[in-house]
Motif scaffolding. Structure first.
Motif, PDB file in Angstrom:
ATOM      1  N   LEU A   8     -44.103 -70.265  28.808  1.00 50.46           N
ATOM      2  CA  LEU A   8     -44.559 -70.245  30.197  1.00 50.46           C
ATOM      3  C   LEU A   8     -44.248 -68.853  30.726  1.00 50.46           C
ATOM      4  O   LEU A   8     -43.091 -68.448  30.790  1.00 50.46           O
ATOM      5  CB  LEU A   8     -43.824 -71.301  31.025  1.00 50.46           C
ATOM      6  CG  LEU A   8     -43.883 -72.733  30.505  1.00 50.46           C
ATOM      7  CD1 LEU A   8     -43.057 -73.651  31.399  1.00 50.46           C
ATOM      8  CD2 LEU A   8     -45.315 -73.220  30.401  1.00 50.46           C
ATOM      9  N   LYS A   9     -45.285 -68.116  31.085  1.00 48.47           N
ATOM     10  CA  LYS A   9     -45.099 -66.726  31.508  1.00 48.47           C
ATOM     11  C   LYS A   9     -45.351 -66.611  33.014  1.00 48.47           C
ATOM     12  O   LYS A   9     -46.362 -67.098  33.531  1.00 48.47           O
ATOM     13  CB  LYS A   9     -46.041 -65.801  30.741  1.00 48.47           C
ATOM     14  CG  LYS A   9     -45.692 -65.751  29.256  1.00 48.47           C
ATOM     15  CD  LYS A   9     -46.540 -64.735  28.524  1.00 48.47           C
ATOM     16  CE  LYS A   9     -46.109 -64.600  27.099  1.00 48.47           C
ATOM     17  NZ  LYS A   9     -44.985 -63.709  26.923  1.00 48.47           N
ATOM     18  N   PHE A  10     -44.405 -65.944  33.670  1.00 49.81           N
ATOM     19  CA  PHE A  10     -44.448 -65.731  35.117  1.00 49.81           C
ATOM     20  C   PHE A  10     -44.313 -64.249  35.416  1.00 49.81           C
ATOM     21  O   PHE A  10     -43.887 -63.473  34.568  1.00 49.81           O
ATOM     22  CB  PHE A  10     -43.273 -66.453  35.789  1.00 49.81           C
ATOM     23  CG  PHE A  10     -43.270 -67.944  35.641  1.00 49.81           C
ATOM     24  CD1 PHE A  10     -43.854 -68.755  36.602  1.00 49.81           C
ATOM     25  CD2 PHE A  10     -42.675 -68.537  34.543  1.00 49.81           C
ATOM     26  CE1 PHE A  10     -43.831 -70.130  36.462  1.00 49.81           C
ATOM     27  CE2 PHE A  10     -42.653 -69.920  34.396  1.00 49.81           C
ATOM     28  CZ  PHE A  10     -43.239 -70.715  35.361  1.00 49.81           C
ATOM     29  N   LEU A  11     -44.647 -63.865  36.648  1.00 51.34           N
ATOM     30  CA  LEU A  11     -44.370 -62.523  37.147  1.00 51.34           C
ATOM     31  C   LEU A  11     -43.213 -62.627  38.137  1.00 51.34           C
ATOM     32  O   LEU A  11     -43.154 -63.578  38.929  1.00 51.34           O
ATOM     33  CB  LEU A  11     -45.593 -61.923  37.829  1.00 51.34           C
ATOM     34  CG  LEU A  11     -46.789 -61.662  36.921  1.00 51.34           C
ATOM     35  CD1 LEU A  11     -47.981 -61.178  37.744  1.00 51.34           C
ATOM     36  CD2 LEU A  11     -46.444 -60.657  35.832  1.00 51.34           C
ATOM     37  N   ASN A  12     -42.317 -61.633  38.105  1.00 55.15           N
ATOM     38  CA  ASN A  12     -41.225 -61.630  39.078  1.00 55.15           C
ATOM     39  C   ASN A  12     -41.543 -60.650  40.207  1.00 55.15           C
ATOM     40  O   ASN A  12     -42.639 -60.073  40.246  1.00 55.15           O
ATOM     41  CB  ASN A  12     -39.879 -61.349  38.404  1.00 55.15           C
ATOM     42  CG  ASN A  12     -39.783 -59.962  37.790  1.00 55.15           C
ATOM     43  OD1 ASN A  12     -40.576 -59.069  38.063  1.00 55.15           O
ATOM     44  ND2 ASN A  12     -38.789 -59.776  36.936  1.00 55.15           N
ATOM     45  N   GLU A  13     -40.586 -60.460  41.104  1.00 53.57           N
ATOM     46  CA  GLU A  13     -40.815 -59.608  42.280  1.00 53.57           C
ATOM     47  C   GLU A  13     -41.117 -58.158  41.916  1.00 53.57           C
ATOM     48  O   GLU A  13     -41.751 -57.451  42.695  1.00 53.57           O
ATOM     49  CB  GLU A  13     -39.596 -59.671  43.209  1.00 53.57           C
ATOM     50  CG  GLU A  13     -39.431 -61.025  43.858  1.00 53.57           C
ATOM     51  CD  GLU A  13     -38.170 -61.151  44.681  1.00 53.57           C
ATOM     52  OE1 GLU A  13     -38.254 -61.732  45.776  1.00 53.57           O
ATOM     53  OE2 GLU A  13     -37.106 -60.669  44.228  1.00 53.57           O
ATOM     54  N   GLU A  14     -40.679 -57.718  40.741  1.00 53.55           N
ATOM     55  CA  GLU A  14     -40.976 -56.359  40.290  1.00 53.55           C
ATOM     56  C   GLU A  14     -42.247 -56.302  39.450  1.00 53.55           C
ATOM     57  O   GLU A  14     -42.515 -55.300  38.794  1.00 53.55           O
ATOM     58  CB  GLU A  14     -39.786 -55.803  39.496  1.00 53.55           C
ATOM     59  CG  GLU A  14     -38.570 -55.560  40.348  1.00 53.55           C
ATOM     60  CD  GLU A  14     -37.409 -54.952  39.578  1.00 53.55           C
ATOM     61  OE1 GLU A  14     -37.487 -54.850  38.334  1.00 53.55           O
ATOM     62  OE2 GLU A  14     -36.421 -54.592  40.229  1.00 53.55           O
ATOM     63  N   ASN A  15     -43.012 -57.397  39.465  1.00 54.83           N
ATOM     64  CA  ASN A  15     -44.273 -57.508  38.728  1.00 54.83           C
ATOM     65  C   ASN A  15     -44.072 -57.384  37.210  1.00 54.83           C
ATOM     66  O   ASN A  15     -44.963 -56.938  36.498  1.00 54.83           O
ATOM     67  CB  ASN A  15     -45.301 -56.486  39.223  1.00 54.83           C
ATOM     68  CG  ASN A  15     -46.722 -56.951  38.954  1.00 54.83           C
ATOM     69  OD1 ASN A  15     -47.028 -58.131  39.079  1.00 54.83           O
ATOM     70  ND2 ASN A  15     -47.587 -56.029  38.586  1.00 54.83           N
ATOM     71  N   ARG A  16     -42.892 -57.772  36.739  1.00 59.02           N
ATOM     72  CA  ARG A  16     -42.614 -57.798  35.303  1.00 59.02           C
ATOM     73  C   ARG A  16     -42.787 -59.226  34.793  1.00 59.02           C
ATOM     74  O   ARG A  16     -42.546 -60.194  35.516  1.00 59.02           O
ATOM     75  CB  ARG A  16     -41.197 -57.306  35.009  1.00 59.02           C
ATOM     76  CG  ARG A  16     -41.022 -55.831  35.338  1.00 59.02           C
ATOM     77  CD  ARG A  16     -39.717 -55.270  34.844  1.00 59.02           C
ATOM     78  NE  ARG A  16     -38.602 -56.181  35.072  1.00 59.02           N
ATOM     79  CZ  ARG A  16     -37.350 -55.812  35.210  1.00 59.02           C
ATOM     80  NH1 ARG A  16     -37.021 -54.547  35.140  1.00 59.02           N
ATOM     81  NH2 ARG A  16     -36.400 -56.695  35.395  1.00 59.02           N
ATOM     82  N   THR A  17     -43.171 -59.343  33.533  1.00 60.77           N
ATOM     83  CA  THR A  17     -43.383 -60.655  32.924  1.00 60.77           C
ATOM     84  C   THR A  17     -42.052 -61.262  32.496  1.00 60.77           C
ATOM     85  O   THR A  17     -41.229 -60.590  31.873  1.00 60.77           O
ATOM     86  CB  THR A  17     -44.308 -60.522  31.703  1.00 60.77           C
ATOM     87  OG1 THR A  17     -45.555 -59.972  32.132  1.00 60.77           O
ATOM     88  CG2 THR A  17     -44.549 -61.879  31.052  1.00 60.77           C
ATOM     89  N   VAL A  18     -41.878 -62.539  32.850  1.00 66.29           N
ATOM     90  CA  VAL A  18     -40.706 -63.313  32.459  1.00 66.29           C
ATOM     91  C   VAL A  18     -41.211 -64.524  31.700  1.00 66.29           C
ATOM     92  O   VAL A  18     -42.123 -65.226  32.160  1.00 66.29           O
ATOM     93  CB  VAL A  18     -39.902 -63.765  33.698  1.00 66.29           C
ATOM     94  CG1 VAL A  18     -38.735 -64.651  33.295  1.00 66.29           C
ATOM     95  CG2 VAL A  18     -39.430 -62.559  34.497  1.00 66.29           C
ATOM     96  N   THR A  19     -40.638 -64.793  30.523  1.00 65.19           N
ATOM     97  CA  THR A  19     -41.098 -65.887  29.673  1.00 65.19           C
ATOM     98  C   THR A  19     -40.026 -66.957  29.549  1.00 65.19           C
ATOM     99  O   THR A  19     -38.883 -66.665  29.199  1.00 65.19           O
ATOM    100  CB  THR A  19     -41.454 -65.368  28.269  1.00 65.19           C
ATOM    101  OG1 THR A  19     -42.425 -64.322  28.395  1.00 65.19           O
ATOM    102  CG2 THR A  19     -42.022 -66.482  27.395  1.00 65.19           C
TER     103      THR A  19
END
Length: 72
Positions: A8-19
């Protein structure tokens, strides 16, 4: 050996991908359920990262890896 994971891949507040990775996903995958779970993760704000909170969904995918032992 065949290994499968649900990513499940998300974007964080710094627009970086978090998996977020889950082992042995149920198949066939239920896109509506996965979408709903990802919405809940964002709504509940239950994960934070070094780049801040998760703010958007990016993608979900099942990754398959085949492992073959080699005799030595």
């Amino acid at each position: 050996m065949n290994l499968k994971k649900l990513e499940l891949k998300f974007l964080n507040e710094e627009n970086r991908t978090v998996t977020l990775t889950l082992d042995e996903p149920v198949e066939p995958a239920d896109p509506a359920l996965i979408n709903s779970v990802m919405d809940t993760i964002l709504l509940e704000n239950c994960f934070t990262t070094s780049g801040g909170d998760l703010v958007a969904k990016k993608e979900a995918r099942i990754v398959e890896r085949n492992v073959f032992d080699v005799e030595i």
